[in-house]
Design an enzyme around this catalytic site. Structure first.
Site, PDB file in Angstrom:
ATOM      1  N   ARG A   1      -1.414  -5.457   8.639  1.00 54.09           N
ATOM      2  CA  ARG A   1      -0.815  -6.444   7.730  1.00 54.09           C
ATOM      3  C   ARG A   1      -0.032  -5.829   6.569  1.00 54.09           C
ATOM      4  O   ARG A   1       0.651  -6.528   5.841  1.00 54.09           O
ATOM      5  CB  ARG A   1      -1.914  -7.390   7.199  1.00 54.09           C
ATOM      6  CG  ARG A   1      -2.364  -8.399   8.247  1.00 54.09           C
ATOM      7  CD  ARG A   1      -3.603  -9.148   7.817  1.00 54.09           C
ATOM      8  NE  ARG A   1      -4.810  -8.333   7.932  1.00 54.09           N
ATOM      9  CZ  ARG A   1      -5.999  -8.684   7.459  1.00 54.09           C
ATOM     10  NH1 ARG A   1      -6.133  -9.824   6.810  1.00 54.09           N
ATOM     11  NH2 ARG A   1      -7.040  -7.904   7.620  1.00 54.09           N
TER      12      ARG A   1
ATOM     13  N   ASN B   1      21.938  21.108 -37.544  1.00 52.43           N
ATOM     14  CA  ASN B   1      22.491  19.796 -37.209  1.00 52.43           C
ATOM     15  C   ASN B   1      23.436  19.943 -36.019  1.00 52.43           C
ATOM     16  O   ASN B   1      24.376  20.736 -36.058  1.00 52.43           O
ATOM     17  CB  ASN B   1      23.251  19.216 -38.406  1.00 52.43           C
ATOM     18  CG  ASN B   1      23.635  17.775 -38.136  1.00 52.43           C
ATOM     19  OD1 ASN B   1      22.811  16.872 -38.236  1.00 52.43           O
ATOM     20  ND2 ASN B   1      24.880  17.560 -37.743  1.00 52.43           N
TER      21      ASN B   1
END
Ligand code: UD1
Ligand code: MG
Length: 455
Positions: free
Chosen positions: A15, A376
């Site tokens: 199933r 940065n």
């Protein structure tokens, strides 16, 4: 003395309508059979015995060592399946627990209770039952006038009166070992399915004048057997709910537990908040007071305290305390955000470290890079780390300022406090404190002034 666990998993699982054997379908990220084996291992040191049939090779590959597998070549019923384990176990254990590979939600505590009850039972069987209005095709537990268990009747052969019984057989039993091995080959063939029903042992014990005990389960969810994909989704929901409730009780806020997916091996710190559609997988550790999600996937990663991850994907990465990423960031294998580091929109790091307090706000890629503290990384910065053959490292020292849209052609080093101009293509090292600009970038001499000084 010793307890052995036999897990039945030879059935075809028709199933499921799947090429994958039923017991290998994942639940909470782990195959069903692994759940059953893990539970068994909590009860006894003897290796669990797994009865395999359909998909034998695939199942054996998944379960690996530490499991005794026995083959049931033809599926002739649950009684016949248990018989296959006799050779492996006879004389080795004085109690045998039988359970199913497709019942992944059974708790070790419940099985422990079953074993404990059988220890005190002078008879050979203690079974697990549940009382429920929806019989789900389960066998019915027939009791005698004194309330003792008399038999289990399968739905296919039950009378209307028996069909009305609401006490159901969970299919999990603890047997006296020697008794089981003496009787399991005596089970008669049952019609109409032509199978040997393990459940017939109950009637056989009662006929011998022995006592069959039953532990009545208080939690029907535990006994959810998986026969199709609807059951699989039901079990997934129950498992999710169990895990989520445990974390909420431990101090984690979940805005919507129904859409919060936490793997069984994940750990979470208190006062952390998980927003909807957050998936935490594998060996992930999340610290305290974090805000995770919405729409986030974190796998096999370590997240410190006070971190924020918004709509991002984090895989095999580390985020130290107070770091954050997102929305739409991606940390890949070997990425590390040090304390307080920040990655904004569309940032990607692979095998790279962003130093303490360093920032990478927008549209950038760092691969094989080491960025010092406070640096940065301007919008659109890319480490060109791959020349088509091998990967090369980039080093950006502390306090450096990388101008927008800089291409860093690795291997390359940008010195401490150095700057690059917007759009620079940096092919050579930039000394500390210097400015490099242009295509390809050149380092500006001290007294050289340019019109386009802006970075
Ligand atoms: C069985 C019980 C039933 C119980 C129900 C609970 C029997 C006869 N009936 O019914 O009373 O209420 O479980 O779920 O035992 N398996 C094998 N080899 C086989 C047959 C089955 O390994 O030859 C395995 C299956 O893979 C499965 C488990 O045993 O994991 C149960 O088999 P299944 O056919 O689902 O039994 P049920 O009919 O549900
Ligand atoms: Mg079944």
């Amino acid at each position: 003395m010793s307890l052995a666990v036999v897990i039945l998993g030879a059935g075809e699982g028709t199933r499921m309508k799947s090429d994958l054997p039923k017991v290998l379908h994942p639940l909470g990220g782990q195959p069903l059979v692994v759940h059953a084996l893990d539970t068994a291992r909590k009860l006894t040191d003897l290796p669990p015995v797994l009865v395999v049939g359909h998909g034998k090779e695939a199942v054996e590959d998944v379960v690996g060592d530490g499991v005794t597998t026995v083959e049931q070549a033809e599926q002739l019923g649950t009684g016949h399946a248990v018989l296959q384990a006799r050779e492996a176990l006879r004389g080795r254990a004085d109690r045998v627990l039988v359970s199913y590979a497709d019942m992944p939600l059974l708790r070790a505590e419940t099985l422990g209770e079953l074993v404990g009850r059988q220890r005190k039972n002078p008879g050979p069987i203690t079974m697990l039952s549940l009382i429920q209005d929806n019989p789900r095709g389960f066998g019915r537990v027939v009791r005698n006038e004194h309330g003792g268990v008399a038999a289990i009747v399968e739905e296919a052969v039950a009378t209307p009166e028996e069909l009305a019984i609401r006490e159901l057989n969970a299919g999990v039993y603890c047997f006296d070992g020697p008794w089981l091995w003496d009787h399991v080959d005596q089970i008669p063939l049952s019609l109409p399915k032509e199978e040997y029903y393990l459940t017939d042992l109950v009637g056989m014990a009662v006929d011998e004048g022995s006592k069959v005990e039953a532990v009545v389960s208080r939690d029907a969810d535990e006994l959810l057997g998986i026969n199709n994909r609807v059951h699989l989704a039901e079990a997934e929901r129950v498992l999710r709910q169990r895990i989520n409730e445990r974390w909420m009780r431990a101090g984690v806020t979940m805005v919507d537990p129904a859409t919060t997916y936490v793997g069984p091996d994940v750990t979470l710190g208190r006062d952390t908040t998980l927003h909807p559609n957050t998936h935490l997988r594998g060996q992930t550790v999340v610290g305290e007071a974090c805000v995770i999600g919405p729409n986030t996937v974190i796998e096999d990663s370590e997240i410190g305290d006070g971190c924020r991850v918004t709509a991002s994907v984090v895989e095999e990465a580390v985020m130290e305390d107070g770091s954050d990423i997102g929305p739409f960031g991606h940390l890949r294998r070997g990425a590390r955000l040090c304390e307080g580091a920040h990655v904004g929109n569309f940032g990607e790091l692979k095998q790279s470290t962003l130093g303490p307090g360093a920032k990478m706000g927008h549209f950038s890629y760092l691969g094989d890079a080491d960025v010092g503290s406070g640096a940065n990384i301007g919008a659109g910065t890319i480490t060109c780390n791959y020349d088509g053959e091998s990967k090369h490292p980039t080093v950006i020292e502390e306090g450096a300022f990388i101008g927008s849209d800089t291409m860093l052609v690795a291997p390359v080093r940008v010195g401490k406090g150095a700057k690059t101009g917007a759009g620079a293509v940096v092919t050579r090292d930039v000394p500390p404190g210097a400015l490099a600009y242009g295509v390809p970038a050149r380092v500006r001499k001290k007294d050289e002034a340019t019109d386009d000084d802006q970075v």
